[in-house]
Write an enzyme that holds these catalytic residues in place. Structure first.
Site, mmCIF file in Angstrom:
data_model
loop_
_atom_site.group_PDB
_atom_site.id
_atom_site.type_symbol
_atom_site.label_atom_id
_atom_site.label_comp_id
_atom_site.label_asym_id
_atom_site.label_seq_id
_atom_site.Cartn_x
_atom_site.Cartn_y
_atom_site.Cartn_z
ATOM 1 N N CYS A 49 -41.990 -1.395 45.952
ATOM 2 C CA CYS A 49 -41.005 -1.693 46.944
ATOM 3 C C CYS A 49 -41.047 -0.704 48.086
ATOM 4 C CB CYS A 49 -39.635 -1.595 46.081
ATOM 5 S SG CYS A 49 -38.206 -1.543 47.429
ATOM 6 N N VAL A 119 -33.545 -2.316 44.093
ATOM 7 C CA VAL A 119 -34.221 -1.226 44.181
ATOM 8 C C VAL A 119 -34.353 -0.590 45.588
ATOM 9 C CG1 VAL A 119 -34.763 -1.255 41.832
ATOM 10 C CG2 VAL A 119 -36.637 -1.701 43.696
ATOM 11 N N SER A 135 -31.574 2.295 50.702
ATOM 12 C CA SER A 135 -32.469 3.196 51.087
ATOM 13 C C SER A 135 -32.356 4.175 52.363
ATOM 14 C CB SER A 135 -34.012 2.760 50.998
ATOM 15 O OG SER A 135 -34.062 1.923 51.920
ATOM 16 N N TYR A 186 -40.631 -9.372 55.594
ATOM 17 C CA TYR A 186 -39.782 -10.164 54.754
ATOM 18 C C TYR A 186 -39.375 -11.537 55.164
ATOM 19 C CZ TYR A 186 -39.853 -6.254 51.431
ATOM 20 O OH TYR A 186 -40.266 -5.543 50.512
HETATM 21 N N1 LIG Z 1 -31.248 -2.478 51.588
HETATM 22 C C1 LIG Z 1 -31.981 -2.118 50.562
HETATM 23 C C2 LIG Z 1 -32.986 -3.246 50.377
HETATM 24 C C3 LIG Z 1 -33.723 -3.021 48.945
HETATM 25 C C4 LIG Z 1 -34.399 -4.397 48.493
HETATM 26 O O1 LIG Z 1 -34.423 -5.334 49.371
HETATM 27 N N2 LIG Z 1 -35.363 -4.214 47.567
HETATM 28 C C5 LIG Z 1 -35.970 -5.338 46.915
HETATM 29 C C6 LIG Z 1 -37.206 -4.935 46.672
HETATM 30 S S1 LIG Z 1 -38.646 -4.535 47.815
HETATM 31 C C7 LIG Z 1 -35.316 -5.758 45.873
HETATM 32 O O2 LIG Z 1 -35.112 -5.049 45.064
HETATM 33 N N3 LIG Z 1 -35.298 -7.110 45.566
HETATM 34 C C8 LIG Z 1 -34.922 -7.854 44.439
HETATM 35 C C9 LIG Z 1 -34.114 -8.966 44.679
HETATM 36 O O3 LIG Z 1 -33.785 -9.173 45.836
HETATM 37 O O4 LIG Z 1 -33.522 -9.852 43.924
HETATM 38 C C10 LIG Z 1 -32.419 -0.930 50.774
HETATM 39 O O5 LIG Z 1 -33.141 -0.599 51.895
HETATM 40 O O6 LIG Z 1 -32.393 -0.034 49.805
#
Ligand SMILES: N[C@@H](CCC(=O)N[C@@H](CS)C(=O)NCC(=O)O)C(=O)O
Length: 315
Positions: A49, A119, A135, A186
């Site tokens: 990630c 995450v 993040s 994405y």
């Molecule tokens: N806004 C969040 C986005 C985090 C995010 O989208 N992480 C993805 C992994 S790359 C995730 O955990 N996706 C799981 C899901 O959407 O179910 C950040 O930047 O912390």
């Protein structure tokens, strides 16, 4: 109990992926519910990630390895979300609560939570609460919150990657780089309508063209006066995954970084080869496996693509 949403569905009925707003937005500061303390906090991450890895890069740059713990999840986003399966040597399991799934960490804090279980998660082991799951905010917390715990004389003490005199310029870069590149890949990859995909893939390459032109004067950092800054920290995780993952998985394949963008390629290799904080937390095995992980229902057939070889070229 929260109702489940589908983890594997990313786009709406219009074919567009829209990233949800993160909902845990606290900070770490003296005198608050979450004061700075050695060993009290843990970052839950997946190495595939890019959002999670930017927090790991900052943790390393700020020399916080002994102060903030890390738990590494499995590389596969399953229908139940991220798991604590231990199929690779990096995967740690959940050393705090012994959970099996990241969603259980969210529900431990808030049984009614029903949004995406993303995450990174910055977790307070003492209060057993999620401090923050965004993040872009976590990295800013790390710039300063633990400085008083760093040894005197540590070069990381007092070091910020968002110096006030360059903050406006860095924020301006962050804004369009997020839209076109970090989140752009994405929006491209999760599009479920051809015309939506076409618009977004063009947007990604417009963004890369713009970065290429900024770097074409030979600079090593996006904002040279600031040295290594948040702008570099935020773009790196996307660029390092581009040829290995997004080119294939997200169909961002108009050009590769390696063959189509000489200045970005030079800039990226400089960050990778000269900063252990970047290379130590770049795991190409997990990154390539994500193609399998994200595409279980698609044409990937469980196969991990081999290339590019080598995963990163020398300087
Ligand atoms: N806004 C969040 C986005 C985090 C995010 O989208 N992480 C993805 C992994 S790359 C995730 O955990 N996706 C799981 C899901 O959407 O179910 C950040 O930047 O912390």
């Amino acid at each position: 109990m929260a109702k489940d949403h589908s983890v594997t569905q990313h786009a709406g009925s219009d074919g567009q992926f829209r990233r949800q707003e993160s909902t845990f937005r606290s900070t770490i500061a003296p005198g608050t519910e979450h004061p700075p303390e050695k060993g009290r906090y843990i970052l839950y991450v997946a190495l595939i990630c890019p959002w999670a890895c930017r927090t790991l890069h900052v943790r390393a740059l700020k020399q916080l390895e002994d102060i903030i713990d890390v738990a590494v999840l499995d590389w596969q986003l399953t229908e139940k979300g991220w798991t604590f399966n231990r199929r690779t040597k990096e995967a740690t399991g959940d050393p705090v609560l012994g959970k099996q799934l990241i969603r259980e960490i969210y529900h431990h804090d808030d049984p009614d939570y029903s949004l995406r279980y993303t995450v990174p998660v910055l977790f307070d082991k003492k209060t057993e609460k999620i401090v923050n799951n965004e993040s872009s905010e976590i990295i800013r917390i790390l710039y300063t919150a633990f400085d008083e715990l760093l040894p005197d004389g540590s070069p990381a003490k007092g070091k910020t990657y968002l110096p006030a005199e360059h903050a406006a310029e860095i924020d301006e870069l962050n804004g369009w780089i997020y839209d076109k590149i970090n989140n752009g890949v994405y929006k491209t990859g999760f599009a479920t309508k051809q015309e939506v995909y076409e618009a977004h893939v063009q947007n990604v390459f417009d963004g890369l063209d713009r970065v290429e032109s900024i770097l074409s004067d030979g600079r090593q950092y996006l904002v040279p006066g600031a040295g290594l800054s948040e702008a570099d920290i935020r773009i790196y995780p996307t660029l390092i995954r581009f040829d290995a993952a997004y080119y294939v998985l997200f169909k961002c394949n108009i050009r590769s970084i390696r063959d189509g963008y000489p200045h970005i390629h030079r800039y990226l290799r400089n960050l990778y080869w000269n900063y252990p904080a970047f290379s130590d937390w770049t795991n190409f095995e997990h990154i390539k496996k994500c193609i399998q992980g994200y595409s279980s229902a698609g044409a990937a057939n469980g196969i991990v693509p081999h290339g590019p070889v080598p995963s990163i070229l020398p300087l």
